[in-house]
Scaffold this motif. Structure first.
Motif, PDB file in Angstrom:
ATOM      1  N   GLY A   1       0.824  -1.194   0.000  1.00 46.42           N
ATOM      2  CA  GLY A   1       0.000   0.000   0.000  1.00 46.42           C
ATOM      3  C   GLY A   1       0.859   1.244   0.000  1.00 46.42           C
ATOM      4  N   PRO A   2       0.250   2.423  -0.124  1.00 42.36           N
ATOM      5  CA  PRO A   2       1.019   3.669  -0.164  1.00 42.36           C
ATOM      6  C   PRO A   2       1.682   3.962   1.173  1.00 42.36           C
ATOM      7  N   TRP A   3       2.889   4.510   1.118  1.00 40.05           N
ATOM      8  CA  TRP A   3       3.554   4.978   2.330  1.00 40.05           C
ATOM      9  C   TRP A   3       3.010   6.367   2.627  1.00 40.05           C
ATOM     10  N   PRO A   4       2.719   6.667   3.876  1.00 40.72           N
ATOM     11  CA  PRO A   4       2.053   7.940   4.153  1.00 40.72           C
ATOM     12  C   PRO A   4       2.902   9.160   3.852  1.00 40.72           C
ATOM     13  N   ALA A   5       4.195   9.143   4.234  1.00 41.16           N
ATOM     14  CA  ALA A   5       4.966  10.375   4.069  1.00 41.16           C
ATOM     15  C   ALA A   5       6.453  10.138   4.273  1.00 41.16           C
ATOM     16  N   ILE A   6       7.230  11.057   3.706  1.00 38.31           N
ATOM     17  CA  ILE A   6       8.642  11.179   4.056  1.00 38.31           C
ATOM     18  C   ILE A   6       8.855  12.601   4.556  1.00 38.31           C
ATOM     19  N   LEU A   7       9.564  12.728   5.657  1.00 42.78           N
ATOM     20  CA  LEU A   7       9.921  14.032   6.214  1.00 42.78           C
ATOM     21  C   LEU A   7      11.310  14.401   5.679  1.00 42.78           C
ATOM     22  N   HIS A   8      11.531  15.679   5.450  1.00 45.73           N
ATOM     23  CA  HIS A   8      12.804  16.122   4.860  1.00 45.73           C
ATOM     24  C   HIS A   8      13.560  17.110   5.765  1.00 45.73           C
ATOM     25  N   ASP A  45       7.033  17.132  16.393  1.00 45.09           N
ATOM     26  CA  ASP A  45       5.676  17.498  15.971  1.00 45.09           C
ATOM     27  C   ASP A  45       5.326  16.834  14.635  1.00 45.09           C
ATOM     28  N   LEU A  46       6.279  16.820  13.694  1.00 43.15           N
ATOM     29  CA  LEU A  46       6.017  16.258  12.367  1.00 43.15           C
ATOM     30  C   LEU A  46       5.821  14.742  12.424  1.00 43.15           C
ATOM     31  N   VAL A  47       6.614  14.062  13.247  1.00 39.72           N
ATOM     32  CA  VAL A  47       6.461  12.607  13.384  1.00 39.72           C
ATOM     33  C   VAL A  47       5.085  12.273  13.950  1.00 39.72           C
ATOM     34  N   ARG A  48       4.638  13.076  14.905  1.00 37.46           N
ATOM     35  CA  ARG A  48       3.291  12.845  15.473  1.00 37.46           C
ATOM     36  C   ARG A  48       2.196  13.165  14.451  1.00 37.46           C
ATOM     37  N   ALA A  49       2.437  14.194  13.639  1.00 33.60           N
ATOM     38  CA  ALA A  49       1.418  14.611  12.651  1.00 33.60           C
ATOM     39  C   ALA A  49       1.331  13.651  11.473  1.00 33.60           C
ATOM     40  N   TRP A  50       2.430  12.930  11.195  1.00 34.12           N
ATOM     41  CA  TRP A  50       2.475  12.007  10.063  1.00 34.12           C
ATOM     42  C   TRP A  50       2.896  10.614  10.544  1.00 34.12           C
ATOM     43  N   PRO A  51       2.023   9.937  11.292  1.00 31.65           N
ATOM     44  CA  PRO A  51       2.391   8.605  11.803  1.00 31.65           C
ATOM     45  C   PRO A  51       2.716   7.645  10.660  1.00 31.65           C
ATOM     46  N   GLY A  52       3.750   6.847  10.856  1.00 29.59           N
ATOM     47  CA  GLY A  52       4.180   5.908   9.822  1.00 29.59           C
ATOM     48  C   GLY A  52       5.147   6.503   8.822  1.00 29.59           C
ATOM     49  N   ALA A  53       5.577   7.749   9.061  1.00 29.27           N
ATOM     50  CA  ALA A  53       6.496   8.412   8.131  1.00 29.27           C
ATOM     51  C   ALA A  53       7.912   7.862   8.281  1.00 29.27           C
ATOM     52  N   ALA A  74       5.970   7.193  16.678  1.00 26.66           N
ATOM     53  CA  ALA A  74       5.018   7.067  15.565  1.00 26.66           C
ATOM     54  C   ALA A  74       5.700   6.848  14.214  1.00 26.66           C
ATOM     55  N   MET A  75       7.030   6.977  14.142  1.00 29.59           N
ATOM     56  CA  MET A  75       7.693   6.857  12.836  1.00 29.59           C
ATOM     57  C   MET A  75       7.807   5.397  12.413  1.00 29.59           C
ATOM     58  N   LYS A  76       7.879   5.189  11.095  1.00 30.15           N
ATOM     59  CA  LYS A  76       8.122   3.844  10.555  1.00 30.15           C
ATOM     60  C   LYS A  76       9.608   3.503  10.672  1.00 30.15           C
ATOM     61  N   ALA A  77      10.471   4.429  10.206  1.00 28.74           N
ATOM     62  CA  ALA A  77      11.913   4.183  10.282  1.00 28.74           C
ATOM     63  C   ALA A  77      12.674   5.468  10.040  1.00 28.74           C
ATOM     64  N   ALA A  78      13.857   5.528  10.645  1.00 28.97           N
ATOM     65  CA  ALA A  78      14.838   6.567  10.344  1.00 28.97           C
ATOM     66  C   ALA A  78      15.955   5.902   9.545  1.00 28.97           C
TER      67      ALA A  78
END
Length: 298
Positions: A1-8, A45-53, A74-78
């Motif tokens: 399925g789609p991955w929700p997000a990547i943070l930059h 804040d961003l990890v909490r706002a985008w769980p699974g990122a 809440a993150m998937k992986a760093a």
């Protein structure tokens, strides 16, 4: 399925930008921090706002998140790359956040990526794996040249250097890229980098690889960060200098010397310690050893 997000939090001109393409293909969202860079509280804040990122970062960023106690549950992986991560720091990050750490080894001439370690592989608790750069990726072949230099072949290797046929011939002879990294490969195909060839210190005729010393010093509780370089020496050719950023509890030369003597051959230990507030870095978080060496030439 789609991955929700990547943070930059890391520059888009480096690994984070290449990851953007994979996430885009998966139907994910690109999240660029409002600050335009890295801030510990903002990342929480961003990890909490985008769980699974997921996000890509240099080891120094991951260390700052851990030391600040930022909630990353809440993150998937760093995913880290750009520089080696000391074993002591890998251990501490996994203890703080669980098996949510992955690793990549590549370079501009063979980007994303030569070898990698998955979150599952790093999460098994094998120190040999924590020390390593990983296993060759699909379509990539790796081998060691005569001096232990890592060489790479595959579609990820670029065609050469722009308008520089001499440099291209030197680095890409026969289609194999000479990486400039010295390493070893075990029977299972696990690549471990010993150091950059250009960072090798030759003292009294002995080859000394800074990374081995850095691993020992980084494991000391009084050390936050460390970088080791060579300084010209009229008697020995070069002498070993350690730039140390002390941790909250602090440390001193005697403590660090004892730690090195306990785990290293005597000739490898630093002869000079320089205690500093921070280490010089480029925009991607890599320590600028060229600048440290220039300070020693002073």
């Amino acid at each position: 399925g789609p991955w929700p997000a990547i943070l930059h939090p890391a520059p888009l001109s480096h690994g984070s930008g290449l990851y953007a393409l994979a996430i885009l293909r998966k139907g994910g969202v690109q999240v660029v921090p409002q600050s335009g860079g890295f801030d510990e509280a903002e990342m929480g804040d961003l990890v909490r706002a985008w769980p699974g990122a997921v996000f890509f970062a240099a080891p120094t960023i991951l260390r700052r998140l851990r030391v600040a106690g930022v909630d990353l549950s809440a993150m998937k992986a760093a995913i880290y790359g750009g520089a080696p991560m000391p074993v002591a720091e890998v251990r501490a990050f996994l203890k703080a956040y669980g098996p949510k750490l992955a690793q990549l080894y590549g370079q501009g001439e063979a980007p994303m990526t030569i070898t990698a370690l998955t979150a599952e592989q790093l999460g098994r608790g094998d120190t040999r794996v924590w020390e390593a750069a990983g296993y060759a990726q699909d379509g990539v072949r790796i081998r060691l040249g005569p001096d232990g230099e890592v060489e790479v072949h595959g579609d990820i290797v670029c065609a050469g250097y722009w308008r520089d046929p001499a440099a291209t011939e030197a680095a890409f002879a026969g289609g194999w890229l000479k990486t400039g990294d010295v390493g070893r490969i075990d029977a299972g195909g696990l690549l471990t980098l010993v150091d950059r060839a250009k960072d090798l210190i030759i003292s009294g005729g002995y080859n000394i690889y800074p990374r081995e010393i850095e691993e020992v010093l980084a494991a000391h509780p009084g050390v936050a960060e460390v970088s080791v370089v060579g300084r010209d020496d009229p008697e020995f050719g070069e002498t070993v200098v350690a730039y140390v950023v002390p941790g909250p509890g602090g440390t001193d030369e005697a403590e660090l010397d004892a730690a090195c003597l306990a785990r290293l051959a005597r000739y490898k230990r630093p002869r000079i310690y320089r205690f500093v507030e921070d280490l010089p870095r480029n925009a991607y978080g890599k320590v600028l050893k060229t600048e440290l060496r220039a300070r020693e030439r002073g």
